[in-house]
Design a protein around this motif. Structure first.
Motif, short mmCIF file in Angstrom:
data_model
loop_
_atom_site.label_atom_id
_atom_site.label_comp_id
_atom_site.label_asym_id
_atom_site.label_seq_id
_atom_site.Cartn_x
_atom_site.Cartn_y
_atom_site.Cartn_z
N PHE A 52 0.84 2.72 -3.55
CA PHE A 52 -0.25 3.62 -3.84
C PHE A 52 -0.44 5.06 -2.97
O PHE A 52 -0.82 5.90 -3.58
N ILE A 53 0.17 4.91 -1.92
CA ILE A 53 0.11 6.24 -0.93
C ILE A 53 1.25 7.23 -1.71
O ILE A 53 0.98 8.25 -1.62
N GLY B 283 -9.06 5.41 -0.74
CA GLY B 283 -8.19 4.27 -1.10
C GLY B 283 -7.24 3.78 0.07
O GLY B 283 -7.55 4.09 1.08
N LEU B 284 -6.09 3.06 -0.31
CA LEU B 284 -5.35 2.66 0.60
C LEU B 284 -4.63 3.88 1.47
O LEU B 284 -3.85 4.57 0.65
N PRO C 22 0.92 -1.23 0.02
CA PRO C 22 -0.11 0.06 -0.05
C PRO C 22 1.01 1.57 0.10
O PRO C 22 0.46 2.28 -0.51
N ASP D 108 -7.96 -0.59 -3.16
CA ASP D 108 -7.52 1.01 -3.52
C ASP D 108 -8.44 1.66 -4.52
O ASP D 108 -8.66 2.86 -4.29
N SER E 134 1.28 3.55 -9.47
CA SER E 134 0.18 2.73 -9.78
C SER E 134 0.87 1.38 -10.44
O SER E 134 0.93 1.05 -11.49
#
Length: 467
Positions: A54-55, A430-431, A51, A424, A59
């Motif tokens: 993603f933060i 999302g995450l 995660p 996400d 992608s």
């Protein structure tokens, strides 16, 4: 540990099959739970780390993180194989492996049927009823918190599953775990609150709130986590040092088998492992894939960077698989400090990357992915150890169980990574958002950012080391 619920589900499924004339043995039931339980270890390793990508606004492709998860899971299973004879067989009676023993009890009781199976399903019924009353219909509150002043507090979350784990672990180990929580809630949090009550600016790593305006949970989340990370990493290193004789002895045996070419068919069935030669070939192949195939280890295309990352994976995975396998023998999979081992890996990797000047976002992602592989390897090594303990008690063939674990990793990695990507994409924020805060992954991100941006709160980690 998912081994126990998977074992129960397997027993129920095989009972249904029996109605159609399909017979089974307890070893087949054990193989089913061995394969099925691999998924949770892969999931925890992925969720502790991925995660963060993603933060950061990246992608990652499904193929990329799936291959990464597979490599980590396969490395963890393979690295644990040479340790089995010593940790599972020779240390039997000294290392309890609580979930492994509990899983064996479930399978034996269910296989015997009659009165022996009654307590197992009675326990399931009582646990279900309790969860319905507390979390389902909410007739009774299952969580209680009592404030004691200075933001110290006593809290209890009543859980049938954890009561069962506590009973399996015993008073001594359970008391050690409670002592850690008490030290945090009754000593460290009030001390930080008192010390920081006069500050007029936020104290890093918090950047918005003053300490006097923070809740006990926020103090724990922003400061005590780093103290805990330092303590866990140090504890892992101490455990690693104590494990060195076991590691040396295990690999001497493996190298001896490789040199002498021992025929596994001459070994008693219940003591046959995958050959050491097979383990070495698989490990080298996995490290080769990580090095040669672009797009798995981060976003840096240079082969020398991926080669260095692969070497670091090999070193950290070897160490922490050994630590994990022994720790879960003492306190169980549920208490395996996988996040602490991952933090230690990220600290080491990030320091090397800092010295080499790889401090951009691509360097951070590559460091995280090194941690991902090691995290999954350490996690599944603990699960494999518990499953092999169950098999040892029941008389299973270790070689077949080890093959089952490899199958479990390969078949579950893609599903786990797909679920992470769906979460996400489909959950608000999302995450890393309010609905899915991903606390471990946020912590991993902070560690990498802290080292590569040179702003890690070393003082907090140092307090943990001292503790």
């Amino acid at each position: 540990s998912t081994s126990i619920p998977v074992a129960v589900l397997t027993v129920v499924a095989f009972r249904l099959f029996a109605a159609f004339g399909l017979r089974h043995s307890i070893l087949e039931t054990n193989m089913s739970q061995t394969i099925g339980s691999a998924s949770s270890s892969v999931a925890s390793g992925v969720l502790f780390t991925i995660p963060a990508l993603f933060i950061w606004g990246m992608s990652p492709a499904w193929r990329q993180i799936t291959l990464l998860a597979m490599c980590g899971g396969l490395l963890g299973v393979l690295a644990m194989i040479p340790l089995r004879r010593y940790l599972i067989k020779r240390e039997h009676g000294r290392l309890p492996y609580p979930e492994g023993m509990a899983c064996a009890e479930v399978l034996v009781a269910a296989e015997a049927g009659g009165r022996q199976a009654v307590p197992v399903f009675l326990g399931i019924g009582v646990g279900m009823l309790f969860k319905l009353i507390t979390d389902g219909f909410k007739f009774v509150q299952g969580k209680f918190t009592v404030g004691l002043g200075y933001k110290a507090s006593l809290a209890a979350s009543v859980s049938p599953a954890l009561i069962g784990v506590g009973y399996i672990l015993g008073v001594r180990i359970a008391t050690v775990m409670v002592a850690g929580g008490a030290l945090s809630a009754l000593v460290i949090i009030p001390a930080i609150n008192l010390w920081g009550s006069g500050l007029t600016e936020p104290l890093y790593p918090e950047t918005a709130k003053l300490i006097r305006d923070m809740s006990a949970y926020e103090i724990w989340n922003r400061y005590v986590r780093y103290i805990g990370a330092g303590a866990v990493a140090t504890g892992g290193i101490v455990t690693l040092i104590r494990s060195i004789p076991t590691m040396i002895e295990s690999f001497k045996l493996g190298l001896g088998q490789l040199a002498r070419g021992i025929d596994q068919s001459s070994v008693e069935r219940t003591d046959r492992d995958l050959s050491f030669r097979t383990v070495i070939v698989w490990v080298l192949a996995i490290l080769g894939v990580l090095t040669v195939v672009p797009g798995i280890l981060g976003y840096i295309d240079a082969i020398p960077v991926r080669a260095l990352a692969s070497v670091m994976i090999a070193v950290f995975a070897f160490f922490f698989v050994t630590v994990s396998s022994r720790i879960v023998g003492l306190v169980g999979v549920t208490s395996n400090p996988t996040s602490g081992m991952t933090i230690a890996t990220l600290l080491g990797t990030s320091l090397v990357f800092l010295l080499l000047g790889w401090t951009d976002l691509e360097g951070k992602a590559t460091a995280l992915m090194v941690g991902t592989v090691v995290c999954i390897a350490a996690s599944i090594a603990g699960d494999t150890s518990q499953d092999l303990k169950t098999g040892y008690v029941l008389g299973a063939t270790p070689r077949l169980q080890q093959m089952g674990e490899l199958v479990g990793v390969i078949t579950s990695a893609g599903v786990v990574c797909l679920v992470v990507m769906m979460l996400d994409a489909n959950v608000e924020g999302g995450l890393g958002g309010s609905e899915l805060p991903a606390p471990q992954a946020v912590l991993m991100k902070l560690v990498i950012d802290g080292v590569l941006d040179q702003n890690l709160p070393w003082a907090l980690s140092g307090i943990g080391v001292a503790i």
